[in-house]
Design an enzyme around this catalytic site. Structure first.
Site, PDB file in Angstrom:
ATOM      1  CB  CYS A 101      -0.896  -0.033   1.238  1.00 42.09           C
ATOM      2  SG  CYS A 101      -1.639   1.552   1.640  1.00 42.09           S
ATOM      3  CG  HIS A 150      -6.948   8.891   1.566  1.00 44.70           C
ATOM      4  ND1 HIS A 150      -7.087   7.626   1.036  1.00 44.70           N
ATOM      5  CD2 HIS A 150      -7.280   9.754   0.569  1.00 44.70           C
ATOM      6  CE1 HIS A 150      -7.481   7.724  -0.224  1.00 44.70           C
ATOM      7  NE2 HIS A 150      -7.615   9.000  -0.530  1.00 44.70           N
ATOM      8  CG  HIS A 170      -3.933  -1.242   4.940  1.00 47.97           C
ATOM      9  ND1 HIS A 170      -3.569  -0.374   3.943  1.00 47.97           N
ATOM     10  CD2 HIS A 170      -4.739  -2.161   4.360  1.00 47.97           C
ATOM     11  CE1 HIS A 170      -4.122  -0.761   2.804  1.00 47.97           C
ATOM     12  NE2 HIS A 170      -4.833  -1.842   3.034  1.00 47.97           N
ATOM     13  CB  THR A 192      -6.684   6.543  -6.997  1.00 46.29           C
ATOM     14  OG1 THR A 192      -6.238   7.610  -6.152  1.00 46.29           O
ATOM     15  CG2 THR A 192      -7.538   7.099  -8.123  1.00 46.29           C
TER      16      THR A 192
HETATM   17  P1  DGP Z   1      -8.305   9.289  -3.624  1.00 43.05           P
HETATM   18  O1  DGP Z   1      -8.775   9.625  -5.001  1.00 43.05           O
HETATM   19  O2  DGP Z   1      -9.291   9.780  -2.575  1.00 43.05           O
HETATM   20  O3  DGP Z   1      -7.938   7.836  -3.458  1.00 43.05           O
HETATM   21  O4  DGP Z   1      -6.992  10.171  -3.408  1.00 43.05           O
HETATM   22  C1  DGP Z   1      -5.694   9.698  -3.415  1.00 43.05           C
HETATM   23  C2  DGP Z   1      -4.797  10.883  -3.394  1.00 43.05           C
HETATM   24  O5  DGP Z   1      -3.495  10.457  -3.077  1.00 43.05           O
HETATM   25  C3  DGP Z   1      -4.697  11.630  -4.733  1.00 43.05           C
HETATM   26  O6  DGP Z   1      -5.177  12.964  -4.552  1.00 43.05           O
HETATM   27  C4  DGP Z   1      -3.214  11.645  -5.059  1.00 43.05           C
HETATM   28  C5  DGP Z   1      -2.559  11.247  -3.759  1.00 43.05           C
HETATM   29  N1  DGP Z   1      -1.362  10.427  -3.900  1.00 43.05           N
HETATM   30  C6  DGP Z   1      -1.243   9.268  -4.586  1.00 43.05           C
HETATM   31  N2  DGP Z   1       0.006   8.778  -4.483  1.00 43.05           N
HETATM   32  C7  DGP Z   1       0.686   9.653  -3.693  1.00 43.05           C
HETATM   33  C8  DGP Z   1       2.027   9.696  -3.215  1.00 43.05           C
HETATM   34  O7  DGP Z   1       2.865   8.822  -3.466  1.00 43.05           O
HETATM   35  N3  DGP Z   1       2.364  10.771  -2.445  1.00 43.05           N
HETATM   36  C9  DGP Z   1       1.470  11.754  -2.116  1.00 43.05           C
HETATM   37  N4  DGP Z   1       1.909  12.744  -1.364  1.00 43.05           N
HETATM   38  N5  DGP Z   1       0.200  11.736  -2.538  1.00 43.05           N
HETATM   39  C10 DGP Z   1      -0.188  10.707  -3.327  1.00 43.05           C
END
Ligand code: DGP
Length: 112
Positions: A6, A101, A48, A96
């Site tokens: 994850c 979160h 998690h 995604t």
């Molecule tokens: P959601 O669509 O609610 O699952 O939002 C996931 C968010 O996580 C999306 O806005 C982009 C962010 N995100 C994905 N991968 C990473 C990462 O490796 N680092 C950070 N800081 N944010 C990430």
């Protein structure tokens, strides 16, 4: 419990770098890599689980703790005039990353 496959668990463990703004033993808050507002933070529980419906006793306690900690963290990070919380749940919501979160969006007037 954290998972080995994850992205957010890897961020919590420090295996993937992130711009952290707050951390304690229960939660981590860091900047979203694809910000959708001037301030876009992600608050994650240090355990998690994918969806609200999967929350057990411990994760429910952490979720409640996070909701009451977020106002102070938001204000300290440029959201002193209000902010929006979003929890995407599942595919239709565009989730995604399947580690629960809370998006914290603010720092500007947000369109609905
Ligand atoms: P959601 O669509 O609610 O699952 O939002 C996931 C968010 O996580 C999306 O806005 C982009 C962010 N995100 C994905 N991968 C990473 C990462 O490796 N680092 C950070 N800081 N944010 C990430």
């Amino acid at each position: 419990m954290l998972s080995n496959d994850c992205i957010f668990c890897k961020i919590i463990k420090g295996e993937i770098p992130s711009a952290k703004v707050y951390e304690d033993d229960k939660m981590l808050v860091f900047r979203d890599i694809e910000p959708k507002a001037k301030v876009h933070l992600l608050a994650v529980a240090k355990t998690h689980f994918k969806l609200l419906e999967e929350a057990d006793g411990n994760s429910k306690d952490i979720l409640s703790y996070m909701l009451f900690k977020i106002p102070e963290i938001a204000k300290q990070n440029g959201c002193d005039n209000g902010y929006r919380l979003i929890i995407n749940q599942g595919d239709d919501a565009g989730q995604t990353v399947f580690h629960l979160h809370i998006h914290i969006l603010g720092g500007e007037n947000l369109p609905w």
